[in-house]
Design an enzyme around this catalytic site. Structure first.
Site, mmCIF file in Angstrom:
data_model
loop_
_atom_site.group_PDB
_atom_site.id
_atom_site.type_symbol
_atom_site.label_atom_id
_atom_site.label_comp_id
_atom_site.label_asym_id
_atom_site.label_seq_id
_atom_site.Cartn_x
_atom_site.Cartn_y
_atom_site.Cartn_z
ATOM 1 N N LEU C 227 33.225 103.745 47.570
ATOM 2 C CA LEU C 227 32.679 104.298 47.469
ATOM 3 C C LEU C 227 31.763 104.719 48.156
ATOM 4 O O LEU C 227 30.866 104.212 48.386
ATOM 5 C CB LEU C 227 31.659 105.455 46.090
ATOM 6 C CG LEU C 227 31.503 107.168 46.619
ATOM 7 C CD1 LEU C 227 32.715 107.644 47.520
ATOM 8 C CD2 LEU C 227 30.317 107.039 45.744
ATOM 9 N N ASP C 228 31.827 105.541 50.049
ATOM 10 C CA ASP C 228 30.663 105.080 50.694
ATOM 11 C C ASP C 228 30.009 104.162 51.262
ATOM 12 O O ASP C 228 29.416 103.641 52.186
ATOM 13 C CB ASP C 228 29.499 105.846 50.089
ATOM 14 C CG ASP C 228 29.517 107.149 49.896
ATOM 15 O OD1 ASP C 228 30.157 108.230 51.089
ATOM 16 O OD2 ASP C 228 28.925 107.836 49.643
ATOM 17 N N ALA C 229 31.514 102.970 51.426
ATOM 18 C CA ALA C 229 30.906 101.336 52.222
ATOM 19 C C ALA C 229 31.704 100.547 53.093
ATOM 20 O O ALA C 229 31.810 99.596 52.733
ATOM 21 C CB ALA C 229 31.355 100.444 50.531
#
Lengths: 284, 284, 284, 284
Positions: C227-229
């Site tokens: 996530l969000d990486a």
């Protein structure tokens, strides 16, 4: 009347803040915001104050009367008081470009702009569908070399009838007349597509390209009689390189224009802008 | 000669990149950087290329000769080639302000600027101690109404004797003469304390204050005969408000000036700037 | 086929640029743009090249075949070639926030985004009127705890049937499944409302407020399983102060989100982004 | 005593501003600056006020006594009053990097920082010549695994003897002990080379490079016991691309670090920062 915003300017002297805050306190007001500025050069004092009242301190008219006699006259103040009961009426003028209009109406729709928009005026018919999508009346008032006065008369009539408080020129590609400006002093907000005072007038992106600047900008200002020379409310910039064509500058500029115009409109609506001496005080 | 930087401009046509890269490949060069730009309006092609060589492809003179005959003549190129053997000589001109000088010398000291600084020239004696702290010769050449030509002759003599490659005007408060400019075309870097083309000439912070801008800037450019109108290398800006006095603008501006000047100097040293038609191509 | 964009990556070695540009030249192509990058750490070479052809050099298939045999195999390249004949298909996923959607559709309408938008998918029905105003099909696919797989199957079916090339998550408030991500590797663009890696996950404006940062940001990235990486395409920031409430941050952030997302989408459409090793090369 | 700066915090209630401004007016003070903030969440009121006096309203002690009894006790205020008679003593701690030190000392030299610098402390001897060039005492206090307590005792002794008011860690590469922090609460200013809360701790430029961010930053904050987690005073950022190496980030970051640290120091000196609840109020 549970919340007021008070704007004051007068000759700078001792005791103004004490007097005003004492007055508010005497009305059981709770000051939630105070900001002031002193123009040292001209010795003018400016103040913006927001106050909340647990229970209403009476009518707005009574409040104004008392403030006038107790405080304002003593210091020869210019002042205005606004309550949150009134939603300002904002007219939007456009031509053919739609990016600022979409942006403003999107914000209006989402509740970000606390205004009424009685209508949109345009010298072209192109953006009528946008207005209709948002359910806002659209008036097509063509402006030609030989009908300027009539067009303006029609604009003024509409503005007056709707009790419009201020006007936003959202890339309106016509010069606004002295008569209109005088009716709405410091109440017509324009967006110019350069970092003024660089590149006033027509085709600033072309000029910026020609000069080879590494930064382009946009400027929102109050309209005055001199073109692009009114008090600046907000500016912002973005970087460009030699690789950007004029068309690229136009495209990058659009993003600046809509953001800068929206910021200026929001500052105006929240009564955070005071104009003086062709400059603005923009309270934070 | 293990690394070269090649700068080329010529009329845009097919096959230039193929020819040049083929040439480098034929010398067993490894291209570590290539960038190009086409000025569509004037049909001019620009290229910057860095190549490393495992073993030296011969002398620089041989390289130049061969490149000239095989490639450059065919395309009528303007071109230059630089090797990393030569450290450019950079003269610094100052007056009384010290912030840009401290900044440049701090970078020089830490190895950030790969140059030799043979001397600092000033029309005042004030910054001699700074030069001495950094161990750099300081020449005080006063400039007065009646000695301009002599002062300039003295400057030129020093520049020539030291084989100076380029000059940095680090807030040098004198107008540089046509003669000096012609000797160092696109090799004199100035820092002007405004976002040009706004506020050229004297006292830009005063003008910015008067106009009530919300953004101030600094611009580094090559000096040409027209004041503050040469090709812009780099610009940057910072926000200001009504609360900032002229003195605040001056102070905030100092931080811009030194950073913008340093960036321009570093771009120049790394041969990333090509000037053309009073604009710059700044390769990334 | 009059214009191609070629994207290449391979192990860094000598002669690649020479070979490729020679190939293009042999087809009478005029290279209007070339940019390259070498990842020194991993010794990987990346290149982006645009070429125009006065007359078509044959079919795209022939071009691909020849390039593959003559060049790509020799250097073991990963490569793709795009022509301007194909307009990419872009699906938009939204939830309830409308600012990014309005912004994208406004740009689409004005011709700034050269894509087809076959449909908008949402887990809520709220933004159907916006889609309809712009004449774009809207599919309401609710996502609940117990129907995730079915919802996703429905999404995938729509995406496949329309031949969608890439997906934009315009503040879509659902986590996208591994299966969808694997079908569209580096082809799902998300906007996250913080300057990643600060404040990943839920409620970043609340976290930013709590930490008392003086700058907030937005980040557009390719979606990967973590996530969000995923690889960051574009970021931007804006200043905030102690005086801003969480609601103020949300409002200021909206302007960042839409601009940053639009920039990322435009970079993706113009094939200027290459992802590698969970980072992006973004050509200028 | 002709000018005072008053900082106040207390539980938010009605009448505070009226009471304080009345008090100042009663002393014939002219308020030249007033700013306030209400932390709505915790119902705390903050105020900063500057007042000038045509003639001195008596001694500072008398002023404090009267203010305490008349106002401060009534509202249970935390408060401090500063006069312009006292120049704060600022100690600088450095290690080997010189860019922040040069920058601070350049500003000190030019009068931009109105402080006394009694000495510079370093755990290395490298920057002694810089200190000596500026005529400032330099104390080399090595810090090793087994002498931490003694080193700190020596630091504290020097700080106490010189009556130091606050400490600037200008890229001091040692963790400061709890004991020192407790002696100087919200009086130790650090510069961290990332946009916190991203990349706290060691080697943030390496982490930024690895994550592939498009923006790097610097953060100045008050030192608290938790590493890089104290109240943020100022932050700024700069853009980077895939083409920048770690070394490039370090170099670009240096320009951020020195500017951001200088801004924080100037805000602190001008008493514009109030720390509360691990955040700062930074008055404009």
């Amino acid at each position: 009347m549970h919340k007021i915003t008070l704007l004051i300017s007068c000759k700078d002297t001792q005791g103004i803040i004490a007097s005003v805050t004492r007055f508010i306190y005497g009305k059981n007001g709770n000051i939630v915001y105070i900001d002031q500025h002193v123009d040292m050069e001209h010795e003018v004092f400016f103040m913006r104050l927001e106050s909340q009242f647990g229970e209403s301190p009476g009518t707005l008219d009574d409040f104004k009367n008392e403030f006038s006699h107790t405080i304002a006259e003593k210091y020869s103040m210019s002042w205005e008081v606004h309550t949150d009961d009134h939603k300002p009426g904002m007219a939007v003028f456009v031509s053919k470009y739609d990016h600022c209009l979409y942006d403003l109406l999107g914000r209006y729709n989402s509740g970000e702009l606390r205004v009424d928009i009685p209508f949109i005026i345009s010298n072209h018919n192109d953006l009528r569908p946008v207005a209709e999508n948002f359910g806002i009346p659209f008036h097509h008032i063509p402006v030609k070399r030989d009908n300027k006065e009539e067009a303006e008369a029609e604009q003024l009539k509409l503005l007056r009838e709707a009790g419009v408080d201020f006007i936003v020129l959202a890339r309106y590609m016509q010069i606004v007349s002295e008569k209109l400006i005088n009716q709405y002093p410091h109440k017509i907000i324009n967006i110019h597509h350069s970092f003024l005072p660089a590149f006033p007038g027509a085709k600033p992106y072309h000029s910026a390209f020609k000069r080879g600047v590494k930064i382009i900008g946009a400027t929102s200002h109050y309209v005055t009689e001199e073109l692009d020379a009114g008090p600046i409310i907000e500016q912002d910039i973005t970087r460009v390189t030699h690789a950007h064509s004029i068309q690229d500058l136009v495209m990058k500029g659009r993003d600046l224009e809509k953001i800068v115009l929206a910021r200026a409109v929001k500052l105006h609506i929240s009564r955070k802008v005071m104009a003086h001496n062709n400059k603005t005080i923009v309270f934070s």
